[in-house]
Design a protein around this motif. Structure first.
Motif, PDB file in Angstrom:
ATOM      1  N   GLU A   1       1.118  -1.676  -0.348  1.00  0.00           N
ATOM      2  CA  GLU A   1      -0.324  -0.278   0.212  1.00  0.00           C
ATOM      3  C   GLU A   1       0.422   1.181   0.686  1.00  0.00           C
TER       4      GLU A   1
ATOM      5  N   LYS B   1      -3.812   3.876  -0.848  1.00  0.00           N
ATOM      6  CA  LYS B   1      -4.445   4.443   0.534  1.00  0.00           C
ATOM      7  C   LYS B   1      -5.444   5.971   0.388  1.00  0.00           C
TER       8      LYS B   1
ATOM      9  N   LYS C   1      -2.892   6.619  11.338  1.00  0.00           N
ATOM     10  CA  LYS C   1      -4.369   5.833  11.467  1.00  0.00           C
ATOM     11  C   LYS C   1      -4.199   5.032   9.433  1.00  0.00           C
ATOM     12  N   ALA C   2      -4.104   5.180   9.098  1.00  0.00           N
ATOM     13  CA  ALA C   2      -3.641   4.660   7.851  1.00  0.00           C
ATOM     14  C   ALA C   2      -2.820   3.668   7.951  1.00  0.00           C
ATOM     15  N   ILE C   3      -1.463   3.722   8.229  1.00  0.00           N
ATOM     16  CA  ILE C   3      -0.896   2.362   8.316  1.00  0.00           C
ATOM     17  C   ILE C   3      -1.192   1.311   8.160  1.00  0.00           C
ATOM     18  N   GLY C   4      -0.605   0.235   7.863  1.00  0.00           N
ATOM     19  CA  GLY C   4      -1.420  -1.362   8.387  1.00  0.00           C
ATOM     20  C   GLY C   4      -0.200  -2.369   7.720  1.00  0.00           C
ATOM     21  N   GLU C   5      -0.501  -3.360   8.459  1.00  0.00           N
ATOM     22  CA  GLU C   5       0.997  -3.586   7.908  1.00  0.00           C
ATOM     23  C   GLU C   5       1.610  -3.938   6.826  1.00  0.00           C
ATOM     24  N   ASN C   6       0.545  -3.805   5.692  1.00  0.00           N
ATOM     25  CA  ASN C   6       0.842  -4.042   4.104  1.00  0.00           C
ATOM     26  C   ASN C   6       1.502  -2.696   3.158  1.00  0.00           C
ATOM     27  N   THR C   7       1.679  -1.558   4.643  1.00  0.00           N
ATOM     28  CA  THR C   7       1.504  -0.456   4.177  1.00  0.00           C
ATOM     29  C   THR C   7       3.849  -0.448   3.946  1.00  0.00           C
TER      30      THR C   7
ATOM     31  N   LYS D   1       7.392   3.995  11.932  1.00  0.00           N
ATOM     32  CA  LYS D   1       6.377   3.045  11.243  1.00  0.00           C
ATOM     33  C   LYS D   1       7.531   2.586   9.850  1.00  0.00           C
TER      34      LYS D   1
END
Ligand SMILES: *Cc1c(COP(=O)(O)O)cnc(C)c1O
Length: 478
Positions: free
Chosen positions: A182, A211, A226-232, A264
């Motif tokens: 992402e 995203k 908030k938008a940062i996830g595992e796949n970012t 991150k």
């Protein structure tokens, strides 16, 4: 043969000149050395085909013109068609123009004009040159190494790489670092630039998932977080360039985004668009990202164009961490997007001007943006006098009025440098007609029309083109 129309058409068609008839006509013969025989044959065939269609239409429509046809008249018409077809081709050749529009980075007119040094460098490398040759060892050298060193010296980056344009640079960066993952972008930065560069499309082409965060006018650091996830994989900051959001706005600073991305463990990439190698605030350009500052603020990778405010040739420049740049260089897509020797030559000379600290007087884009209104007033005043002396007193009104130039190239959409314009107005001749004549002259002069006047803005006309401009104006207004 019951149909009289068919009989008439057949009779007329028999009078049509053949390809050979036309090719041996003096009007075509004299042009063959310039056009080439095969190409002349193609044009002659098109001319005959057009004539054949017109004949059929005339006969079907009982135009009454049919009686006037003779072998000679048809041959003359076909030759005139051939001449017009050739003229149309000839004017579509890449031509030098005089840009009197006052739009400094004019995308339709080839964006940045080059400095004399850059032009010389292109000529100097037009033949064999050391593109991938090391003179000290006599062995194969590294393409682009010298320009890359200039770019790192100029921006403070660890590494640099040059590709075909900034769109290619963005595509490459996202392909290498975000494919299959992402990429987080603010909704306020999902813009279209220059007609066919759309940030979301490039992102999707690269194989990344977009995203979107925040809103058009406000995006906070917490929105990104908030938008940062595992796949970012990457945070993307895009300079909106030709688009400006004013009023109730908020935007996370690059430094804040850098802190977040470090925390991150993801990359921060800025597409600066035009970008600036020196601070352009003195030209009224307060919003252009200074590349060295973006890097100092913590961007891992920054991309920008070679032919916008930088004032060089079409290219996309990628600067950033050494490891990241080397990863990009090794990707097969880089091989497809790399540039040739002429681009290196022109950019080397342009960036050298910045490093010598004489860019403001040698790089035309900066020189033009820095032109003061007083200087333009002097030059325009002289031009008015010269024209008034040259033209007959036949109702042509030439005056000097104030106005505004345009930065162009998607930079500073709200910045309008004050200028002085030469305004032309002529009794019984429409401004569109004058504009057209200037455009179709021996050296095309590109102008604009406002309030029924043809306007000439000397900001974008180099001083050494002024004599030529006067000649072209005199011809168009004679
Ligand atoms: C102009 C621009 C581009 C495209 O640059 P080219 O060199 O024309 O490919 C990409 N991103 C931004 C932000 C721009 O302003």
């Amino acid at each position: 043969m019951g149909n009289p129309q068919t009989a008439e058409l057949e009779a007329a068609l028999r009078m049509l000149p053949s390809t050979d008839d036309l090719l041996t006509a003096p009007g075509v013969q004299t042009l063959i050395p310039e056009i080439g025989r095969n190409r002349a044959t193609m044009l002659v065939r098109v001319a005959i085909e057009e004539l054949r269609t017109e004949l059929a239409d005339d006969i079907a429509g009982h135009s009454g013109r049919v009686e006037a046809y003779s072998k000679e008249s048809l041959s003359t018409t076909a030759l005139a068609k051939f001449a017009r077809l050739w003229d149309l081709r000839r004017v579509s050749r890449l031509r030098k123009v005089i840009n009197a529009t006052g739009v400094v980075i004019h995308t339709n007119l080839g964006r940045a004009p080059l400095s004399p040094e850059a032009t010389q460098a292109i000529i100097g490398s037009a033949g064999y040159c050391t593109l991938e040759y090391d003179l000290t060892t006599g062995r194969r050298g590294k393409r682009g190494e010298y320009l890359e060193s200039l770019l790192t010296d100029m921006t403070g980056a660890e590494g640099a790489l040059v590709v075909n344009n900034c769109a290619a640079a963005a595509y490459l960066v996202l392909t290498v670092f975000a494919k299959g993952g992402e990429a987080v972008v603010s909704r306020g930065e999902l813009v279209e630039i220059g007609g066919d560069f759309r940030v979301p499309d490039v992102l999707i082409q690269s194989g990344a998932t977009l995203k979107e965060v925040g809103t058009t006018n406000r995006t906070k650091v917490s929105d990104y977080e908030k938008a940062i996830g595992e796949n970012t994989k990457i945070l993307v900051r895009v300079h909106p360039s030709n688009y400006k959001i004013v009023g109730f706005t908020e935007k996370a600073s690059l430094a804040e985004l850098a802190q977040l991305s470090r925390r991150k463990g993801i990359l921060l990439y800025e597409d600066a668009g035009s970008g600036a190698l020196l601070d352009l605030v003195k030209f009224g350009l307060t919003d252009e990202p200074l590349i060295s500052r973006s890097l100092a603020d913590g961007a891992d990778i920054v991309t920008f164009s070679g032919d916008k405010l930088l004032g060089g040739v079409q290219a996309g420049i990628i600067v950033g961490g050494k490891n990241l740049i080397e990863q990009i260089r090794k990707h097969p897509l880089y091989r497809a997007l790399r540039v040739g020797k002429l681009v290196y030559a022109a950019l080397e000379a342009t960036v050298e001007s910045y490093l010598r600290e004489d860019a403001e007087s040698s790089v035309p884009v900066l020189k033009m943006l820095g032109l003061r209104k007083e200087r333009l007033e002097e030059r325009t005043g002289d031009l008015v006098l010269r024209l008034q002396n040259k033209l007959s007193k036949d109702g042509t009104v030439i005056e000097m009025i104030s106005g505004a130039s345009v930065v162009g190239g998607g930079s500073g959409p709200d910045v309008r440098p004050e200028t002085v314009l030469l305004a032309i107005n002529r009794a019984n001749v429409s401004p569109a007609e004058i504009e057209n004549k200037l455009r179709m002259g021996a050296t095309p002069v590109i102008t604009r029309i406002e309030n029924d006047k043809v306007l000439i803005d000397l900001r974008t006309v180099p001083e050494d083109e002024e004599d030529h401009l006067v000649e072209m104006l005199a011809v168009a207004l004679s």
